[in-house]
Design a protein around this motif. Structure first.
Motif, PDB file in Angstrom:
ATOM      1  N   GLY A   1      26.593   3.472  73.332  1.00  0.00           N
ATOM      2  CA  GLY A   1      27.451   3.160  74.476  1.00  0.00           C
ATOM      3  C   GLY A   1      27.816   1.868  74.733  1.00  0.00           C
ATOM      4  O   GLY A   1      28.225   1.413  75.793  1.00  0.00           O
ATOM      5  N   LEU A   2      27.871   0.775  73.635  1.00  0.00           N
ATOM      6  CA  LEU A   2      28.418  -0.542  73.945  1.00  0.00           C
ATOM      7  C   LEU A   2      29.966  -0.668  73.931  1.00  0.00           C
ATOM      8  O   LEU A   2      30.357  -1.073  75.221  1.00  0.00           O
ATOM      9  N   GLY A   3      30.643  -0.386  73.305  1.00  0.00           N
ATOM     10  CA  GLY A   3      32.110  -0.330  73.422  1.00  0.00           C
ATOM     11  C   GLY A   3      32.795  -1.419  74.115  1.00  0.00           C
ATOM     12  O   GLY A   3      32.402  -2.731  73.693  1.00  0.00           O
ATOM     13  N   ARG A   4      33.485  -1.398  75.072  1.00  0.00           N
ATOM     14  CA  ARG A   4      34.307  -2.506  75.877  1.00  0.00           C
ATOM     15  C   ARG A   4      33.295  -3.161  76.646  1.00  0.00           C
ATOM     16  O   ARG A   4      33.402  -4.465  76.949  1.00  0.00           O
ATOM     17  N   ALA A   5      31.985  -2.656  76.803  1.00  0.00           N
ATOM     18  CA  ALA A   5      31.203  -3.286  77.825  1.00  0.00           C
ATOM     19  C   ALA A   5      30.668  -4.567  77.143  1.00  0.00           C
ATOM     20  O   ALA A   5      30.025  -5.558  77.630  1.00  0.00           O
ATOM     21  N   ALA A   6      30.510  -4.663  75.727  1.00  0.00           N
ATOM     22  CA  ALA A   6      30.182  -5.733  75.086  1.00  0.00           C
ATOM     23  C   ALA A   6      31.101  -6.962  74.610  1.00  0.00           C
ATOM     24  O   ALA A   6      30.825  -7.903  74.238  1.00  0.00           O
ATOM     25  N   VAL A   7      32.200  -6.682  75.136  1.00  0.00           N
ATOM     26  CA  VAL A   7      33.236  -7.655  74.621  1.00  0.00           C
ATOM     27  C   VAL A   7      33.185  -9.063  75.413  1.00  0.00           C
ATOM     28  O   VAL A   7      33.097 -10.012  74.800  1.00  0.00           O
ATOM     29  N   LEU A   8      32.954  -8.780  76.754  1.00  0.00           N
ATOM     30  CA  LEU A   8      32.683 -10.142  77.390  1.00  0.00           C
ATOM     31  C   LEU A   8      31.448 -10.708  77.200  1.00  0.00           C
ATOM     32  O   LEU A   8      31.433 -12.029  76.653  1.00  0.00           O
ATOM     33  N   PRO A   9      30.215 -10.226  76.862  1.00  0.00           N
ATOM     34  CA  PRO A   9      29.133 -10.952  76.470  1.00  0.00           C
ATOM     35  C   PRO A   9      29.304 -11.661  74.949  1.00  0.00           C
ATOM     36  O   PRO A   9      28.781 -12.623  74.493  1.00  0.00           O
ATOM     37  N   ALA A  10      29.904 -10.702  74.293  1.00  0.00           N
ATOM     38  CA  ALA A  10      30.362 -11.290  72.877  1.00  0.00           C
ATOM     39  C   ALA A  10      31.096 -12.504  73.075  1.00  0.00           C
ATOM     40  O   ALA A  10      30.981 -13.868  72.230  1.00  0.00           O
ATOM     41  N   LEU A  11      32.035 -12.861  73.920  1.00  0.00           N
ATOM     42  CA  LEU A  11      33.123 -14.044  73.857  1.00  0.00           C
ATOM     43  C   LEU A  11      31.975 -15.039  74.430  1.00  0.00           C
ATOM     44  O   LEU A  11      32.178 -16.334  73.919  1.00  0.00           O
ATOM     45  N   LEU A  12      31.115 -14.774  75.246  1.00  0.00           N
ATOM     46  CA  LEU A  12      30.089 -15.841  75.899  1.00  0.00           C
ATOM     47  C   LEU A  12      29.068 -16.303  74.876  1.00  0.00           C
ATOM     48  O   LEU A  12      29.031 -17.367  75.008  1.00  0.00           O
ATOM     49  N   VAL A  13      28.844 -15.612  74.026  1.00  0.00           N
ATOM     50  CA  VAL A  13      27.775 -16.003  73.113  1.00  0.00           C
ATOM     51  C   VAL A  13      28.480 -16.359  71.649  1.00  0.00           C
ATOM     52  O   VAL A  13      27.836 -16.738  70.629  1.00  0.00           O
ATOM     53  N   LEU A  14      29.756 -16.337  71.614  1.00  0.00           N
ATOM     54  CA  LEU A  14      30.543 -16.793  70.451  1.00  0.00           C
ATOM     55  C   LEU A  14      30.028 -18.219  69.748  1.00  0.00           C
ATOM     56  O   LEU A  14      30.097 -18.182  68.467  1.00  0.00           O
ATOM     57  N   PRO A  15      29.792 -19.126  70.487  1.00  0.00           N
ATOM     58  CA  PRO A  15      29.184 -20.484  69.784  1.00  0.00           C
ATOM     59  C   PRO A  15      28.040 -20.217  68.998  1.00  0.00           C
ATOM     60  O   PRO A  15      27.715 -20.899  68.198  1.00  0.00           O
ATOM     61  N   VAL A  16      27.261 -19.593  69.609  1.00  0.00           N
ATOM     62  CA  VAL A  16      25.671 -19.286  68.566  1.00  0.00           C
ATOM     63  C   VAL A  16      25.776 -17.746  67.921  1.00  0.00           C
ATOM     64  O   VAL A  16      24.845 -17.729  67.357  1.00  0.00           O
ATOM     65  N   VAL A  17      27.014 -17.225  67.670  1.00  0.00           N
ATOM     66  CA  VAL A  17      26.896 -16.096  67.049  1.00  0.00           C
ATOM     67  C   VAL A  17      26.574 -16.326  65.578  1.00  0.00           C
ATOM     68  O   VAL A  17      25.947 -15.210  64.956  1.00  0.00           O
TER      69      VAL A  17
ATOM     70  N   GLN B   1      34.889 -20.805  63.078  1.00  0.00           N
ATOM     71  CA  GLN B   1      35.882 -21.780  62.552  1.00  0.00           C
ATOM     72  C   GLN B   1      36.965 -21.828  63.707  1.00  0.00           C
ATOM     73  O   GLN B   1      37.770 -22.859  63.802  1.00  0.00           O
ATOM     74  N   SER B   2      37.383 -20.825  64.347  1.00  0.00           N
ATOM     75  CA  SER B   2      38.571 -20.818  65.379  1.00  0.00           C
ATOM     76  C   SER B   2      37.764 -21.420  66.502  1.00  0.00           C
ATOM     77  O   SER B   2      38.698 -22.027  67.344  1.00  0.00           O
ATOM     78  N   PHE B   3      36.501 -21.604  66.875  1.00  0.00           N
ATOM     79  CA  PHE B   3      36.125 -22.206  68.006  1.00  0.00           C
ATOM     80  C   PHE B   3      35.872 -23.736  67.734  1.00  0.00           C
ATOM     81  O   PHE B   3      36.171 -24.640  68.735  1.00  0.00           O
ATOM     82  N   ARG B   4      35.715 -24.099  66.643  1.00  0.00           N
ATOM     83  CA  ARG B   4      35.553 -25.536  66.233  1.00  0.00           C
ATOM     84  C   ARG B   4      36.241 -26.534  66.704  1.00  0.00           C
ATOM     85  O   ARG B   4      36.071 -27.606  67.102  1.00  0.00           O
ATOM     86  N   PRO B   5      37.687 -26.036  66.325  1.00  0.00           N
ATOM     87  CA  PRO B   5      38.666 -27.322  66.573  1.00  0.00           C
ATOM     88  C   PRO B   5      38.844 -27.547  67.979  1.00  0.00           C
ATOM     89  O   PRO B   5      39.321 -28.805  68.654  1.00  0.00           O
ATOM     90  N   HIS B   6      38.358 -26.928  69.006  1.00  0.00           N
ATOM     91  CA  HIS B   6      38.246 -27.013  70.444  1.00  0.00           C
ATOM     92  C   HIS B   6      37.132 -28.020  70.760  1.00  0.00           C
ATOM     93  O   HIS B   6      37.212 -28.491  71.885  1.00  0.00           O
ATOM     94  N   LEU B   7      36.227 -28.396  69.992  1.00  0.00           N
ATOM     95  CA  LEU B   7      35.354 -29.425  70.040  1.00  0.00           C
ATOM     96  C   LEU B   7      35.776 -30.782  69.856  1.00  0.00           C
ATOM     97  O   LEU B   7      36.432 -30.937  68.866  1.00  0.00           O
ATOM     98  N   PRO B   8      35.208 -31.757  70.565  1.00  0.00           N
ATOM     99  CA  PRO B   8      35.667 -33.356  70.098  1.00  0.00           C
ATOM    100  C   PRO B   8      35.129 -33.574  68.867  1.00  0.00           C
ATOM    101  O   PRO B   8      33.989 -32.990  68.434  1.00  0.00           O
TER     102      PRO B   8
END
Length: 173
Positions: A113-129, A50-57
């Protein structure tokens, strides 16, 4: 057969042998715990979506929502089918109780072993989460909907094998 002869299984202990009320209570409580965790995670994921949606036309938003809904339904079915196939394969060659514990230990260590290493990929796939979490829900639903786990089948076979060996040794005496 003494209770100490019955091997413990991960998540089930020795209740798998009699499959009584305690067994079904353990299975139901495990399923409930997983579904509460998944419901909470899906709530978070939908909030992030829902936080991602307002940024779409505006015209693209409706198309994207329907695409997400269809992708989530497809991912749920895919997760269900894949997990059921994996379970069917494991039923053909079920793990022994020792192997079940080793598999559980490996699965637990693998997720650490995921921790912080998973933050960037998680942000990149946010639209399809949402679709990814629908896949997880389908997978977990398939796991808890089977009548008997592969580890139970393997433990039963190992127990029968040890009984037949003991009977063979008695006959040789």
């Amino acid at each position: 057969m003494t209770p100490s002869d019955i091997p413990k299984l991960p998540g089930l202990g020795r209740t798998w042998y009699k499959r009584g009320a305690r067994y079904w209570l353990r299975r139901a409580s495990g399923a409930l715990l997983w579904f509460v965790i998944l419901a909470f995670m899906c709530f978070i994921v939908l909030g992030l979506y829902q936080s991602f949606r307002p940024h779409l036309p505006a015209p693209l938003r409706t198309v994207w929502d329907w695409t997400q809904a269809l992708a989530a339904c497809g991912a749920f079915v895919w997760g269900w089918v894949k997990q059921r196939r994996d379970i069917r394969e494991k039923m053909l060659n079920p793990p022994t109780p020792t192997q079940a514990w080793l598999d559980k230990r490996y699965a637990t260590q693998r997720g650490q072993g995921l921790g912080r290493a998973a933050v960037l990929p998680a942000l990149l796939v946010l639209p399809v989460v949402p679709a990814l979490f629908a896949w997880c829900v389908g997978t977990i639903a398939a796991v808890f909907s089977v009548r008997e786990y592969p580890s139970e089948v393997g433990a039963r076979r190992a127990l029968e094998h040890s009984r037949s060996l003991a009977g063979e040794q008695e006959r040789l005496r």
